[in-house]
Write an enzyme that holds these catalytic residues in place. Structure first.
Site, PDB file in Angstrom:
ATOM      1  N   GLU A 145      14.644  10.955  24.610  1.00  0.00           N
ATOM      2  CA  GLU A 145      15.878  11.555  24.114  1.00  0.00           C
ATOM      3  C   GLU A 145      15.587  12.159  22.738  1.00  0.00           C
ATOM      4  OE1 GLU A 145      19.157   8.775  24.140  1.00  0.00           O
ATOM      5  OE2 GLU A 145      18.766   8.124  26.184  1.00  0.00           O
ATOM      6  N   HIS A 186      29.040  13.731  20.805  1.00  0.00           N
ATOM      7  CA  HIS A 186      27.578  13.851  20.757  1.00  0.00           C
ATOM      8  C   HIS A 186      27.190  15.227  21.306  1.00  0.00           C
ATOM      9  CE1 HIS A 186      23.365  13.123  21.375  1.00  0.00           C
ATOM     10  NE2 HIS A 186      23.456  11.887  20.972  1.00  0.00           N
ATOM     11  N   CYS A 223      23.524 -10.724  30.307  1.00  0.00           N
ATOM     12  CA  CYS A 223      22.580 -11.640  29.672  1.00  0.00           C
ATOM     13  C   CYS A 223      21.263 -11.564  30.444  1.00  0.00           C
ATOM     14  CB  CYS A 223      23.152 -13.058  29.719  1.00  0.00           C
ATOM     15  SG  CYS A 223      21.986 -14.329  29.219  1.00  0.00           S
ATOM     16  N   GLU A 261      17.358   1.766  27.142  1.00  0.00           N
ATOM     17  CA  GLU A 261      17.412   1.219  25.783  1.00  0.00           C
ATOM     18  C   GLU A 261      17.697  -0.284  25.761  1.00  0.00           C
ATOM     19  OE1 GLU A 261      20.169   3.669  23.551  1.00  0.00           O
ATOM     20  OE2 GLU A 261      18.645   5.172  23.157  1.00  0.00           O
ATOM     21  N   TRP A 296      27.508   8.490  16.647  1.00  0.00           N
ATOM     22  CA  TRP A 296      27.478   7.050  16.390  1.00  0.00           C
ATOM     23  C   TRP A 296      27.103   6.649  14.980  1.00  0.00           C
ATOM     24  CZ3 TRP A 296      22.490   6.328  15.039  1.00  0.00           C
ATOM     25  CH2 TRP A 296      21.519   7.130  15.639  1.00  0.00           C
TER      26      TRP A 296
END
Lengths: 619, 619, 619
Positions: free
Chosen positions: A314, A365, A107, A142, A322
């Site tokens: 990226e 990936h 958090c 990210e 995904w």
């Protein structure tokens, strides 16, 4: 422009590192991005650091001539961090903890985790403070991925109350600004304010807007804490962070103000599959990506970045893991995407990732290498792009048109769409597409950005309008298109006393006296155009521009300003924008729908998303 | 019929009140509804009342000649009420608290909140007990809005156990009635009974039915407590409450038994968008509402109301804020809806709301005035409706046909649809529509209502059949149509030993030996009709009426009674009802599909939902 | 083959039992299944048993000549069991308790409930240990029904940690096997491992796979505990359990290893409605079931069963209550399903249930008798089937083709579909259908099963390939079809260093260097075939077999082995399988699409799912 790659040396035997570095250089790569998920290897036990392996990685990569982008590992705190303070995880909207077992399990408002993040950031920064191999630092990874900006934890609630007290001064002012008299929602103190989730029906939109602003500010201050440490310990390096696609959870203008370079992560095929494109577009561009996906973000983040410095941290090199479905790019697309980033002014394109890891969440990936270390198709494309770039000498951006966008606009239209799916981000995307289909260079700018040098400015959907924007538009001598909901709200989500478009009324030449939202199938039809989704009733001096067969006016014109009274999408906004381009003296004939242009310096780049070809012409 | 408006003086400066009142009167309004969300202004701190402002409001409105409908503010307890007893909020089906921050944040079973509600009700009632401006009291606001009737809290569980003990006497009787031997669900005491949520798979339907009845009873007793206080403190005033559209969370027959006038809130465009209409209907009637939406509820609530006294306490005046899409009504629709309420016998139509409030949850909900106090389109329509009404002199209702509906029927078909989406309310709506398309007056009546005076009675779907209904139908000399599932259950959801239609078997002339539910696409086709959704196998003396090309019998006839063996919907039920109307000597030719009639006294009102026109003819 | 019926004497008056038994015998039934939900009647109070009624039931049924299958009642513990240990219930993925009020309200890992289950099992087993009426024991009922295998409770978490320690030995080995270095997910002890739910984004697929294996093992050990008691107390009786349709929550090969006979519950119409069939199939076969549903499970469970002994413990006799829509079977279907089970080698078909119970959750579920004790349509069909069976003398199964399936394959493709909806079970179903449409006998076998006697083997989708399978395939002299993802993973979900198909590479003659998943609408088209959903890029010695117009190779051939590079479904896999059948010297012309064959001994059974007819020919 540099080419680089994302590398996870901790996944591979030490004996492989030098060979990997050599092969990177041979491929024409000059940058390597490492470290952002390696906390459990850097500090395997609380307070016990293992620097040896990372020292050797850094030395090996540096020795091979690669510049290193080092990430702080705060996106993946190890289990022992969480176990020491289980309440550090976020709570979701339903009050459920979002626990350990993947990433981003924290958090932003938790003071204990903030202290841990500062501690590990300082440890890494001090270790490599002046190492000559480090060219940049990346903070975390990210922010907001997997919907992690908003937390509904007690820590977030307490921080929100402080934030509100800071912003509003007195609770009476908050009550007044939010209109809390409605439904007896008045508070007697800031301590009575709860988070806006788990209410019986929707909470006050002003309450939500404040919470969105607060949540964004928490990201910005979390990031700023790392930036401050990095600047202190390792001065002279660029600091960056990697933003995402179609993501608006925090205000990227605010975040970028603390960074040197704003990066983003470009996955055109994954985004096509997962976001709001039609079934037909998803099929047609399955192997190339919709032609505006990457460019839109290049231009958006260039507009967010301080001094316009941006990069692709990226870049998709093959199928990802995904999306709902994960096709491979057409041969040529990886090179095309690379040159497209160059044409839009990137400083760097970094492929994700060097080598496909055979285990864990992203085992499907693709990388530049297959899991068995043999070349994947993208390796040769990266090499080809490096060769292309060697013959390109840069050149200034060319200004033609601008789209005005703010993150608050998107938050407000998400909070209160009024018509399903009508959001400011997608309004901006559709206006951007309309301009791009005319072959124009487009900038996406902050509402307060100067407008000098443009011939055409589009304000797709901007509920809150600043005095600066009004002044800039008044002084602007090009053409202007303004879309629905613009000027419809004050800072606290209230309808202004003069109604929409409020401060823009003189420019628009009219006032919006009633707004409707329309379900699919309801439309205003004209010759060759069809307007739908939204309908503003306008009264004033403006002249009807497009009037449907039903007699309703879909767009208005008043001097240099057009007002789009319907949702800016489809053939309708294409036509309005093309007419404005014509009046602005800009090219106004549409390109083939799979072709896009971008001019940089004296070169015109022509991108064909059907054949995956790039042609470079004189501009 | 009176016209009125919902007014929130606490939203506006005191200096505006007199002008608002004057303008209301000028518009032809004679009633004003206030107070139902104002608790935080009436009692800003626990026990500290601020009556001054409300006294002045009441005096101002009264002085202008408006009769006041005063609401008790119990739908929106202030934060301090909740903070004093956090367990007063309902828990949702997943066990999550439904907290403060919007409205209706209370559990009907919470004794502490019941005491608070009684206290504030008494305070308001005593303050304005004999004020000459007060013509009616409204209890609370929209019981059940936002799905708030059912609560899964400990308070609800404890109250449910007491309710069960009261109803069943012994737990052995409960076990027997519910068939709890099945799956070893037998209880040894009432204290072992839990609420029916969060079970592994669905709970016993008898368990759910009991919980639905209990939940409804809690609403009724909560309301009754307020009614008792209001009658004691302020005798001589009507007491009302505002029901909603397509809402069946509590038994409106039971609630209405304690009220003088049953009100309801009419939002034809919002309901069209949010409820079970086809995409084609949602598009076609987007600006006018499906022709049967308002009328269905007028007739339903008139049938629920004690002595048939009913009103429209909220009438949509423009776009709302709460539907998926929110278009504006066609010019003329607000007047049409007003006259339609008159034609069905309303005592009052009250527009919601006087002036659009620029803040909070309903800022996009239109009023008679815009946020800037200029007239919205509906103001002139209200004025025109007032003029229309001046020339109409009332007149008795004309009886032609009746549809039988019970709330328990809807609960049972929701609990156990057996075929997706097959519910008693919508069966009733489709039968109602079929009758309306023939131009008939329709009443919607309680199963035990007398049937004298009708020529045709339809029982669309009534699992529990009372002896009174059987006796009334036997004595009835008109035509009868009975639909599937009727007579299929006993009071505790058990299949009766004689199978469906049980007590109706002699009337129907057959027994249902097997019931199937069918997915869309499966149908019985005949000449010009198509029956689907459900199929009852009937054995008995009745004669096949409609037989499909596949040989299956879709409807049966036995004397005056037709039995619809398929789901009462579409061309099939239209035909069955038209044939029954023919046999009953009623009009039986369909009107244009956008036209509806209603006869009151010697006038026939013709409503055209395409042109938004009303024509008033001699009946 | 025996016919039987599921009977709940506790639902009916004792006076009815003898008549029921007589009528069962008259119908041709020889087996009766009882007791599995009767705990609250056997032990109404903790420790106080009431055996009288059940003793009389057993004696009555036995006296009538019926063999009894007695169930342990552990699927429905009474409320007092739960109240004594409220934490015995499972927690769902969101952490919510799955409470009392229906059935299966227990966590397989809860030691306290395990003790209770053992206690009641022993009590029943000791009571009827050598009663001559008892021919078999059934453990519990439908393990996993209502998604009950996985529990996210503290009990499950603790047991999972022990299971991991047992499996991996050291946490370092676990970290290595799972690749936990990725995202810093490394654990320092087994006590740090949590369950894989409530993570921020998806947990490590290796983590999920371990949890699926653990959850399956918990079912197997729970069952084994009962089996051990039953074998000890009541030796000489068969022990069985009833599996379900399209259900893969636990490994049925593992469970069946402890049983004598594996039963399953066959509901062709319900399964058609609820599982992945097209809308067109759901309509077309609404009254008969898709022609492969029942047969697929017959062959699947025969392959799971120890010694191939299997039965149908519940057979749909009419409409059920639990599907979205619940039509009735065509006249003839109940007899057809019964004979189909015989043709596939069942030992028993037991109809569910004897008499429709008018109360509780399954009151709309048909039986052989209606609620009023009159015959439902299935009774006569059961009688007819009994007559048919009297003239059939058994016969050995005939081997033609085999489909290889493992439960772990299904878990892995569920955990990581990579392309939406691509699962191993459904790949197996489609391959099975393709073989069946050629009129072939098909076995569904464990990956390590011997392949002798088959002419054609299909491996639709098998991520983990054992050395045994490789050896068996190498030695096999028939034709082989191998589908995508086969050989793509190691035991812990890692991609093998040699990539897919790993150990199968020599057989396939190629290596998969890249895998794509494709959304609907993307396809490789050839003459009369269309391949979609998945696309493997293959490199190696194999020759292209099917090449699309786009140039992509949809299937490869290498000696006796074909490799399907696209998802095995539709016209594409039909063609690949038909070509392989041709090469194998098997029938290869498709039957009419509503007809299926099955050869047993010297009889060929021809089932027509359109007319509900069975024809028995010489094979």
């Amino acid at each position: 422009m540099d080419l680089g790659v994302c590398y996870y040396p901790e996944h591979w035997p030490e004996t492989r590192w030098a060979e990997d570095a050599r092969l990177m250089r041979e491929t024409g790569l000059t940058r390597v991005r490492i470290g952002e998920f390696a906390w459990s290897r850097i500090e395997p036990e609380p307070g016990k650091f293992d620097w040896g392996w990372l020292d050797r990685v850094v030395d090996t990569l540096h020795a091979a001539g690669l510049g290193i982008i080092m990430g702080t590992p705060t996106a993946t705190p190890p289990k022992w961090v969480v176990d020491a303070m289980p309440d550090m995880v976020a709570l979701d909207r339903n009050g459920r903890p979002r626990g350990f077992g993947s990433r981003r399990h924290y958090c932003f408002s938790h003071a204990g985790y903030r202290a841990q993040a500062a501690r590990i950031t300082r440890a890494v920064a001090e270790r490599y403070d002046q190492h000559p191999g480090i060219v940049s630092w990346q903070t975390d990874n990210e922010y907001g991925c997997h919907d992690t900006v908003q937390s509904f934890s007690p820590a977030a609630r307490d921080a929100f109350r402080l934030w509100l007290a800071e912003r509003y001064g007195t609770v009476a002012d908050l009550n007044e600004a939010w209109g809390n008299v409605f439904w007896s929602m008045e508070y007697r103190s800031f301590d009575e304010v709860e988070l806006p989730n788990l209410t019986v029906t929707e909470a006050n939109p002003a309450h939500w807007l404040a919470f969105r602003r607060f949540s964004s500010d928490q990201v910005v201050s979390f990031n700023k804490a790392q930036v401050d440490i990095l600047r202190e310990c390792s001065p002279g390096r660029d600091i960056t962070h990697n933003a995402m696609g179609f993501y608006t959870g925090y205000d990227h203008h605010d975040l970028a103000a603390d960074l040197d370079v704003l990066g983003w992560d470009s996955y055109p095929l994954g985004f096509l599959e997962m976001f709001r494109f039609t079934e037909e577009q998803k099929r047609r561009f399955a192997h190339s990506g919709h032609p505006d996906i990457a460019a839109f973000h290049h231009d958006l983040y260039r507009g967010c970045a301080k001094d316009g410095r941006w990069s692709v941290l990226e870049q998709q090199p093959g199928p990802v893991n995904w999306a709902r479905h994960n096709p491979a790019p057409l041969p040529g697309m990886v090179r095309l995407w690379t040159l497209e980033a160059y044409a839009h002014g990137a400083e760097l394109v970094s492929y994700f990732r060097w080598r496909q890891f055979p285990k864990a969440q992203e085992q499907m990936h693709a990388g530049l290498l297959r899991p068995d270390a043999t070349p994947a198709p993208a390796l040769a494309e990266a090499r080809a792009a490096a060769d292309d770039l060697a013959s390109l000498e840069g050149g200034a951006p060319v200004k033609q048109s601008a789209v005005v966008f703010s993150y608050a606009a998107e938050w407000m239209t998400q909070i209160q769409p009024q018509g399903e799916g009508k959001s400011a981000l997608w309004a901006a995307f559709h206006c951007y597409s309309a301009l791009r289909r005319l072959g124009l260079n487009v900038d996406i700018v902050h509402p307060d950005a100067p407008l000098d040098g443009y011939a055409l400015v589009v304000v797709p959907c901007l509920p809150i309008v600043s005095d600066t924007l009004v002044a800039n538009l008044e002084a602007f001598d090009g053409q202007v298109v303004i879309g629905p909901r613009s000027g419809s709200r004050d800072m606290d989500f209230g309808i202004p006393p003069t109604l929409a478009p409020d401060k823009l009324e003189a420019l628009v030449g009219g006032r919006v006296v009633l707004s409707e939202s329309w379900r699919p199938g309801l439309a205003i039809e004209g010759d060759g155009w069809l307007a739908s989704g939204w309908f503003d009733h306008v009264e004033g001096a403006a002249a009807p521009e497009l009037t449907g067969r039903c007699g309703r006016v879909a767009s208005w014109q008043h001097g240099k300003v057009r007002y789009a009274a319907c949702w800016p999408e489809g053939s309708y906004i294409d036509l309005v924008v093309a007419r404005a381009a014509y009046d602005a003296g800009l090219p106004h004939d549409p390109l083939a729908d799979h072709v896009r242009h971008r001019v940089r310096g004296d070169r015109r780049f022509v991108f064909d998303y059907e054949s995956a070809q790039v042609t470079i012409q004189q501009a």
